[in-house]
Scaffold this motif. Sequence first.
Motif, PDB file in Angstrom:
ATOM      1  N   ALA A  75       0.837  -1.197   0.000  1.00 33.41           N
ATOM      2  CA  ALA A  75       0.000   0.000   0.000  1.00 33.41           C
ATOM      3  C   ALA A  75       0.876   1.253   0.000  1.00 33.41           C
ATOM      4  O   ALA A  75       0.600   2.222  -0.724  1.00 33.41           O
ATOM      5  N   ARG A  76       1.923   1.223   0.804  1.00 36.60           N
ATOM      6  CA  ARG A  76       2.840   2.374   0.836  1.00 36.60           C
ATOM      7  C   ARG A  76       3.503   2.574  -0.524  1.00 36.60           C
ATOM      8  O   ARG A  76       3.584   3.693  -1.048  1.00 36.60           O
ATOM      9  N   ARG A  77       3.949   1.474  -1.130  1.00 33.92           N
ATOM     10  CA  ARG A  77       4.588   1.575  -2.441  1.00 33.92           C
ATOM     11  C   ARG A  77       3.605   2.059  -3.503  1.00 33.92           C
ATOM     12  O   ARG A  77       3.965   2.834  -4.401  1.00 33.92           O
ATOM     13  N   SER A  78       2.362   1.604  -3.400  1.00 35.63           N
ATOM     14  CA  SER A  78       1.347   2.020  -4.366  1.00 35.63           C
ATOM     15  C   SER A  78       1.087   3.512  -4.259  1.00 35.63           C
ATOM     16  O   SER A  78       0.972   4.218  -5.270  1.00 35.63           O
ATOM     17  N   ALA A  79       0.977   4.007  -3.027  1.00 37.27           N
ATOM     18  CA  ALA A  79       0.764   5.438  -2.824  1.00 37.27           C
ATOM     19  C   ALA A  79       1.944   6.240  -3.364  1.00 37.27           C
ATOM     20  O   ALA A  79       1.767   7.284  -4.008  1.00 37.27           O
ATOM     21  N   GLU A  80       3.154   5.752  -3.115  1.00 34.25           N
ATOM     22  CA  GLU A  80       4.346   6.445  -3.623  1.00 34.25           C
ATOM     23  C   GLU A  80       4.360   6.475  -5.149  1.00 34.25           C
ATOM     24  O   GLU A  80       4.753   7.479  -5.757  1.00 34.25           O
ATOM     25  N   ALA A  81       3.927   5.364  -5.778  1.00 34.13           N
ATOM     26  CA  ALA A  81       3.887   5.315  -7.235  1.00 34.13           C
ATOM     27  C   ALA A  81       2.884   6.322  -7.788  1.00 34.13           C
ATOM     28  O   ALA A  81       3.145   6.995  -8.796  1.00 34.13           O
ATOM     29  N   LEU A  82       1.734   6.446  -7.149  1.00 31.54           N
ATOM     30  CA  LEU A  82       0.728   7.408  -7.590  1.00 31.54           C
ATOM     31  C   LEU A  82       1.234   8.833  -7.421  1.00 31.54           C
ATOM     32  O   LEU A  82       1.098   9.672  -8.326  1.00 31.54           O
ATOM     33  N   ILE A  83       1.823   9.111  -6.271  1.00 26.81           N
ATOM     34  CA  ILE A  83       2.328  10.458  -6.004  1.00 26.81           C
ATOM     35  C   ILE A  83       3.436  10.821  -6.982  1.00 26.81           C
ATOM     36  O   ILE A  83       3.515  11.950  -7.487  1.00 26.81           O
ATOM     37  N   ALA A  84       4.317   9.837  -7.288  1.00 27.25           N
ATOM     38  CA  ALA A  84       5.384  10.081  -8.252  1.00 27.25           C
ATOM     39  C   ALA A  84       4.828  10.416  -9.632  1.00 27.25           C
ATOM     40  O   ALA A  84       5.458  11.127 -10.412  1.00 27.25           O
ATOM     41  N   GLY A  85       3.619   9.911  -9.933  1.00 32.92           N
ATOM     42  CA  GLY A  85       2.974  10.216 -11.207  1.00 32.92           C
ATOM     43  C   GLY A  85       2.129  11.474 -11.167  1.00 32.92           C
ATOM     44  O   GLY A  85       1.420  11.772 -12.130  1.00 32.92           O
ATOM     45  N   GLY A  86       2.193  12.202 -10.071  1.00 30.81           N
ATOM     46  CA  GLY A  86       1.453  13.450  -9.968  1.00 30.81           C
ATOM     47  C   GLY A  86       0.055  13.324  -9.422  1.00 30.81           C
ATOM     48  O   GLY A  86      -0.741  14.266  -9.497  1.00 30.81           O
ATOM     49  N   VAL A  87      -0.281  12.156  -8.863  1.00 29.00           N
ATOM     50  CA  VAL A  87      -1.622  11.937  -8.318  1.00 29.00           C
ATOM     51  C   VAL A  87      -1.540  11.890  -6.796  1.00 29.00           C
ATOM     52  O   VAL A  87      -0.835  11.043  -6.249  1.00 29.00           O
ATOM     53  N   PRO A  88      -2.233  12.768  -6.087  1.00 25.75           N
ATOM     54  CA  PRO A  88      -2.204  12.704  -4.624  1.00 25.75           C
ATOM     55  C   PRO A  88      -2.836  11.416  -4.132  1.00 25.75           C
ATOM     56  O   PRO A  88      -3.745  10.871  -4.762  1.00 25.75           O
ATOM     57  N   ALA A  89      -2.352  10.921  -3.024  1.00 26.35           N
ATOM     58  CA  ALA A  89      -2.854   9.667  -2.468  1.00 26.35           C
ATOM     59  C   ALA A  89      -2.785   9.730  -0.959  1.00 26.35           C
ATOM     60  O   ALA A  89      -1.922  10.402  -0.387  1.00 26.35           O
ATOM     61  N   ARG A  90      -3.698   9.026  -0.324  1.00 22.80           N
ATOM     62  CA  ARG A  90      -3.669   8.915   1.143  1.00 22.80           C
ATOM     63  C   ARG A  90      -3.896   7.454   1.525  1.00 22.80           C
ATOM     64  O   ARG A  90      -4.676   6.748   0.895  1.00 22.80           O
ATOM     65  N   ILE A  91      -3.192   7.001   2.547  1.00 24.73           N
ATOM     66  CA  ILE A  91      -3.241   5.603   2.973  1.00 24.73           C
ATOM     67  C   ILE A  91      -4.107   5.480   4.222  1.00 24.73           C
ATOM     68  O   ILE A  91      -4.060   6.335   5.113  1.00 24.73           O
ATOM     69  N   ALA A  92      -4.872   4.400   4.283  1.00 33.03           N
ATOM     70  CA  ALA A  92      -5.686   4.146   5.471  1.00 33.03           C
ATOM     71  C   ALA A  92      -5.875   2.647   5.647  1.00 33.03           C
ATOM     72  O   ALA A  92      -6.082   1.924   4.671  1.00 33.03           O
ATOM     73  N   PRO A  93      -5.784   2.146   6.881  1.00 31.14           N
ATOM     74  CA  PRO A  93      -6.135   0.748   7.120  1.00 31.14           C
ATOM     75  C   PRO A  93      -7.630   0.564   6.934  1.00 31.14           C
ATOM     76  O   PRO A  93      -8.420   1.498   7.153  1.00 31.14           O
ATOM     77  N   LEU A  94      -8.040  -0.611   6.543  1.00 29.11           N
ATOM     78  CA  LEU A  94      -9.435  -0.854   6.202  1.00 29.11           C
ATOM     79  C   LEU A  94     -10.370  -0.550   7.371  1.00 29.11           C
ATOM     80  O   LEU A  94     -11.479  -0.036   7.175  1.00 29.11           O
TER      81      LEU A  94
END
Length: 489
Positions: free
Chosen positions: A63-82
Amino acid sequence: MSPETERTLTAGAVLLAYVAFCGLVAWRRARRRRLAALPDSAGDRAPVLVAYASQTGFAEELARRSAEALIAGGVPARIAPLEALDADTLAVAGRAVFIVSTTGEGDPPDHAARFVRRVMGHKAALGDLDYGLLALGDSGYARYCAFGRQLDAWLQTQGATPIFDRVEVDDADGGALRHWQYHLGKIAGVSEVPDWAPPRFAEWRLVERRELNPGSPGGAAFHLALEPMEGSAEWQAGDIAEIGPRNAIEALARFPPYFAEALADRMLPEDPAELEGLTPEQAHERQKPLPHREYSIASLAGDGRLELVVRQARHPDGRLGIGSGWLTEFAPMGSPIALRLRSNRGFHAPEEDRPMILIGNGTGIAGLRAHLKARAAAGRRRNWLIFGERTRAQDFLYREEIELWQAEGVLTRLDLAFSRDQPARLYVQDRLREAAGALREWIAEGAAIYVCGSLEGMATGVHAALAEALGHEALEALAEEGRYRRDVY
């Protein structure tokens, strides 16, 4: 109304319904294509919700890596446990990606149980939610990726639109993870996404190996100690060591024929001629990777070495398993072991000084031992250990240490269950039921419960005993607060 007129009206209604259905399908497909094709910008789009459900920390890491990948592509992201989400949050999220694992025989991770009951157990208006889903699982289990599939079905039933088909990952398969990265790139509006680097395994040296339970009616369990071959390493109580059996071709000659054959099947190309003329380094590169094994760490970084408790796994015909066989029997002392440390935040100790109830059986003593070492070092002495195995004489693992902790006051209470020492079987869950009153008192005083060991039998039995003593809702609340944690396998 004549029968002919009725048939005509019915046919018209069916036709209209069909047209409406086709229109809905076309709209949703077009919407999916549009979402996948259009780039996003950080300025005019709400953050993508990256939600995870993780048992051992791997889904959280992805999940952390996915958020970082989105942010690196210019898309804001926020992580949350289910468990931090509810239906209202999902309804207004806009876009979300879910990374969820399955534990045991198709169950959700412990911390997600509350979400399953309180959110997935009811209807939700998710018509405005577009999502992607990554399901982690192990095809060796009958209900492969069951929780991911369950969540995916529920989301669609509530009207949410999948941006792409569910991605399933079997035992951390690299190809499936790259496919997930590709989809993240489409969400981010970038055509190329760098591959996530594969886990880096360091070289450690095997410095100690001794059998902990000679003469046991169960499988042999070994205490292993390893030291890093370069530098030092850091980890916390509760963390995990990932190990791959050593796969050097020249080592095959040391193994019994069946073991060498099993390794060769995984390591070598179908045509041995492909290895002719290669240097040892080139040959090593041509080998297929062996499966990794995960073990709870039984020591602290301050001890200067990493310690494990490994039980020999055997096939029905008596052959040793590849992972445990390599570690407990065939790896020479001093030999290099490929090892990677992985944080398991879901089994880290509470930050505050609260009482701890540690429950486990068999090799689960490893994770509990690390926590007791940490508690002793920190001077936190309100600890209760409930441990079970087969016989006291052969299977009281780390007996001297545990009895010393009891004598020194590190252990306020010790309950043992040796199942074969009396005619009627006795297990840790039986000890819990006997101590239900004391359990409720400890919980009222703020205690946290940590369970480590076998999922089948012990962990399910312990969960049932805890629910009987505390109530299902109270147990769910403890899990949500981080006061009920498990490292079970």
